[in-house]
Motif scaffolding. Structure first.
Motif, mmCIF file in Angstrom:
data_model
loop_
_atom_site.group_PDB
_atom_site.id
_atom_site.type_symbol
_atom_site.label_atom_id
_atom_site.label_comp_id
_atom_site.label_asym_id
_atom_site.label_seq_id
_atom_site.Cartn_x
_atom_site.Cartn_y
_atom_site.Cartn_z
ATOM 1 N N VAL A 86 -1.404 13.786 -38.442
ATOM 2 C CA VAL A 86 -0.753 13.702 -37.122
ATOM 3 C C VAL A 86 -1.703 13.068 -36.112
ATOM 4 O O VAL A 86 -1.311 12.182 -35.343
ATOM 5 N N GLN A 87 -2.950 13.510 -36.126
ATOM 6 C CA GLN A 87 -3.939 12.933 -35.202
ATOM 7 C C GLN A 87 -4.145 11.449 -35.497
ATOM 8 O O GLN A 87 -4.244 10.634 -34.583
ATOM 9 N N GLY A 88 -4.177 11.101 -36.776
ATOM 10 C CA GLY A 88 -4.292 9.692 -37.142
ATOM 11 C C GLY A 88 -3.112 8.892 -36.637
ATOM 12 O O GLY A 88 -3.274 7.799 -36.082
ATOM 13 N N HIS A 89 -1.913 9.420 -36.803
ATOM 14 C CA HIS A 89 -0.716 8.713 -36.344
ATOM 15 C C HIS A 89 -0.693 8.598 -34.824
ATOM 16 O O HIS A 89 -0.384 7.529 -34.278
ATOM 17 N N ARG A 90 -1.036 9.669 -34.161
ATOM 18 C CA ARG A 90 -1.030 9.686 -32.703
ATOM 19 C C ARG A 90 -1.971 8.628 -32.118
ATOM 20 O O ARG A 90 -1.691 8.048 -31.070
ATOM 21 N N THR A 91 -3.066 8.342 -32.830
ATOM 22 C CA THR A 91 -4.075 7.398 -32.329
ATOM 23 C C THR A 91 -4.018 6.031 -33.008
ATOM 24 O O THR A 91 -4.916 5.215 -32.830
ATOM 25 N N GLY A 92 -2.982 5.791 -33.812
ATOM 26 C CA GLY A 92 -2.894 4.522 -34.517
ATOM 27 C C GLY A 92 -3.980 4.355 -35.572
ATOM 28 O O GLY A 92 -4.340 3.236 -35.921
ATOM 29 N N GLY A 93 -4.513 5.473 -36.050
ATOM 30 C CA GLY A 93 -5.551 5.456 -37.080
ATOM 31 C C GLY A 93 -6.958 5.503 -36.528
ATOM 32 O O GLY A 93 -7.921 5.582 -37.286
ATOM 33 N N ARG A 94 -7.111 5.494 -35.220
ATOM 34 C CA ARG A 94 -8.443 5.460 -34.603
ATOM 35 C C ARG A 94 -9.181 6.794 -34.653
ATOM 36 O O ARG A 94 -10.394 6.826 -34.492
ATOM 37 N N SER A 95 -8.478 7.878 -34.828
ATOM 38 C CA SER A 95 -9.077 9.211 -34.784
ATOM 39 C C SER A 95 -10.209 9.368 -35.804
ATOM 40 O O SER A 95 -10.036 9.120 -36.998
ATOM 41 N N ALA A 96 -11.360 9.813 -35.317
ATOM 42 C CA ALA A 96 -12.482 10.087 -36.215
ATOM 43 C C ALA A 96 -12.114 11.227 -37.167
ATOM 44 O O ALA A 96 -12.492 11.204 -38.346
ATOM 45 N N PHE A 97 -11.384 12.223 -36.687
ATOM 46 C CA PHE A 97 -10.949 13.340 -37.531
ATOM 47 C C PHE A 97 -10.113 12.813 -38.701
ATOM 48 O O PHE A 97 -10.350 13.156 -39.858
ATOM 49 N N TYR A 98 -9.149 11.964 -38.392
ATOM 50 C CA TYR A 98 -8.310 11.386 -39.443
ATOM 51 C C TYR A 98 -9.145 10.560 -40.418
ATOM 52 O O TYR A 98 -9.041 10.716 -41.635
ATOM 53 N N GLN A 99 -9.967 9.665 -39.892
ATOM 54 C CA GLN A 99 -10.742 8.794 -40.775
ATOM 55 C C GLN A 99 -11.723 9.581 -41.636
ATOM 56 O O GLN A 99 -11.907 9.274 -42.818
ATOM 57 N N ARG A 100 -12.351 10.593 -41.094
ATOM 58 C CA ARG A 100 -13.274 11.414 -41.895
ATOM 59 C C ARG A 100 -12.500 12.231 -42.929
ATOM 60 O O ARG A 100 -12.990 12.477 -44.033
ATOM 61 N N ALA A 101 -11.276 12.638 -42.579
ATOM 62 C CA ALA A 101 -10.441 13.341 -43.567
ATOM 63 C C ALA A 101 -10.085 12.410 -44.718
ATOM 64 O O ALA A 101 -10.123 12.803 -45.890
ATOM 65 N N VAL A 102 -9.751 11.158 -44.406
ATOM 66 C CA VAL A 102 -9.469 10.169 -45.454
ATOM 67 C C VAL A 102 -10.694 9.990 -46.341
ATOM 68 O O VAL A 102 -10.601 10.020 -47.573
ATOM 69 N N ASP A 103 -11.844 9.822 -45.726
ATOM 70 C CA ASP A 103 -13.073 9.639 -46.496
ATOM 71 C C ASP A 103 -13.396 10.867 -47.352
ATOM 72 O O ASP A 103 -13.735 10.738 -48.528
ATOM 73 N N GLY A 104 -13.287 12.050 -46.760
ATOM 74 C CA GLY A 104 -13.558 13.285 -47.508
ATOM 75 C C GLY A 104 -12.595 13.452 -48.671
ATOM 76 O O GLY A 104 -12.983 13.868 -49.768
ATOM 77 N N PHE A 105 -11.336 13.106 -48.442
ATOM 78 C CA PHE A 105 -10.318 13.177 -49.494
ATOM 79 C C PHE A 105 -10.669 12.241 -50.643
ATOM 80 O O PHE A 105 -10.634 12.621 -51.817
ATOM 81 N N GLY A 106 -11.037 11.009 -50.318
ATOM 82 C CA GLY A 106 -11.401 10.043 -51.351
ATOM 83 C C GLY A 106 -12.635 10.479 -52.128
ATOM 84 O O GLY A 106 -12.681 10.379 -53.362
ATOM 85 N N LEU A 107 -13.642 10.975 -51.416
ATOM 86 C CA LEU A 107 -14.856 11.445 -52.089
ATOM 87 C C LEU A 107 -14.550 12.659 -52.961
ATOM 88 O O LEU A 107 -15.098 12.802 -54.062
ATOM 89 N N HIS A 108 -13.665 13.513 -52.481
ATOM 90 C CA HIS A 108 -13.221 14.673 -53.267
ATOM 91 C C HIS A 108 -12.578 14.196 -54.570
ATOM 92 O O HIS A 108 -12.808 14.766 -55.629
ATOM 93 N N GLY A 109 -11.799 13.121 -54.494
ATOM 94 C CA GLY A 109 -11.201 12.548 -55.700
ATOM 95 C C GLY A 109 -12.251 12.051 -56.675
ATOM 96 O O GLY A 109 -12.133 12.238 -57.893
ATOM 97 N N LEU A 110 -13.311 11.433 -56.144
ATOM 98 C CA LEU A 110 -14.403 10.980 -57.018
ATOM 99 C C LEU A 110 -15.106 12.162 -57.682
ATOM 100 O O LEU A 110 -15.513 12.073 -58.844
ATOM 101 N N VAL A 111 -15.230 13.269 -56.958
ATOM 102 C CA VAL A 111 -15.820 14.481 -57.550
ATOM 103 C C VAL A 111 -14.965 14.954 -58.718
ATOM 104 O O VAL A 111 -15.486 15.311 -59.781
ATOM 105 N N HIS A 112 -13.646 14.941 -58.552
ATOM 106 C CA HIS A 112 -12.758 15.329 -59.660
ATOM 107 C C HIS A 112 -12.964 14.429 -60.875
ATOM 108 O O HIS A 112 -13.006 14.907 -62.010
ATOM 109 N N LEU A 113 -13.090 13.134 -60.647
ATOM 110 C CA LEU A 113 -13.293 12.208 -61.758
ATOM 111 C C LEU A 113 -14.649 12.444 -62.422
ATOM 112 O O LEU A 113 -14.764 12.389 -63.653
#
Length: 189
Positions: A86-113
């Motif tokens: 929601v924060q990402g959408h509200r800011t057009g993707g600019r939100s640091a919270f959103y972007q760090r969540a995306v990064d953390g999610f991706g890194l979490h996926g690499l941990v699973h692999l």
């Protein structure tokens, strides 16, 4: 102005990119809800022998995970991921919270692999990580970069993003343990 797969809004990225985080996360966690409790009970004895350096409390906690508690933890994480989307959408993707969540999610996926590679077979979350988590993260970061809103990478950002994901996950599990323990009429540590 529209862009295939994630129409831009307000000079940033659109709902396909921002709410895509929630969709990709839901696919990943659906796999985990369906597999974690049984997989843990079945494979922890073998893993305990194979990886004796892992502290015993970690193995005991993993063996004790039940489906209701795990599902409750997933519900807790849903709130965190939805707030980031929601924060990402509200800011057009600019939100640091959103972007760090995306990064953390991706890194979490690499941990699973990496876990699946270390064990040499399927581990819960590894299929969705390969098919959804990592591809979504790469796609979203590419869209953020093209829109000119991707925050510059600083030293330590990856570690902070992964730490945020780990803390949010641990917090969701702690709350779930308390909530499910109380609703079941038992006290859990």
């Amino acid at each position: 102005m529209s862009e295939r797969g994630g129409g831009r809004t307000r000079g940033g990225v659109g709902a396909g990119v921002t709410f895509g985080l929630l969709v990709a996360w839901a696919a990943h966690d659906a796999e985990e809800v369906a597999t974690v409790p049984r997989w843990a009970r079945t494979h922890v004895p073998e893993l305990r022998e194979r990886f004796p350096q892992v502290p015993e409390p970690v193995w005991r906690r993993l063996e004790s995970v039940d489906g209701r508690e795990f599902a409750a933890a997933v519900g807790g994480m849903a709130l965190v991921v939805a707030a980031a989307a929601v924060q990402g959408h509200r800011t057009g993707g600019r939100s640091a919270f959103y972007q760090r969540a995306v990064d953390g999610f991706g890194l979490h996926g690499l941990v699973h692999l990496a876990q699946a590679a270390a064990v040499g077979r399927y581990t819960p979350g590894s299929v969705a990580s390969a098919l959804t988590v990592v591809p979504y993260t790469l796609w979203a970061r590419r869209r953020l970069r093209r829109a000119g809103v991707l925050l510059p990478a600083r030293p330590g950002d990856a570690a902070r993003s992964l730490a945020f994901a780990a803390v949010a996950t641990a917090g969701a599990h702690a709350v779930a343990r308390r909530v499910v323990g109380r609703s079941a009429g038992t006290r859990r540590p």
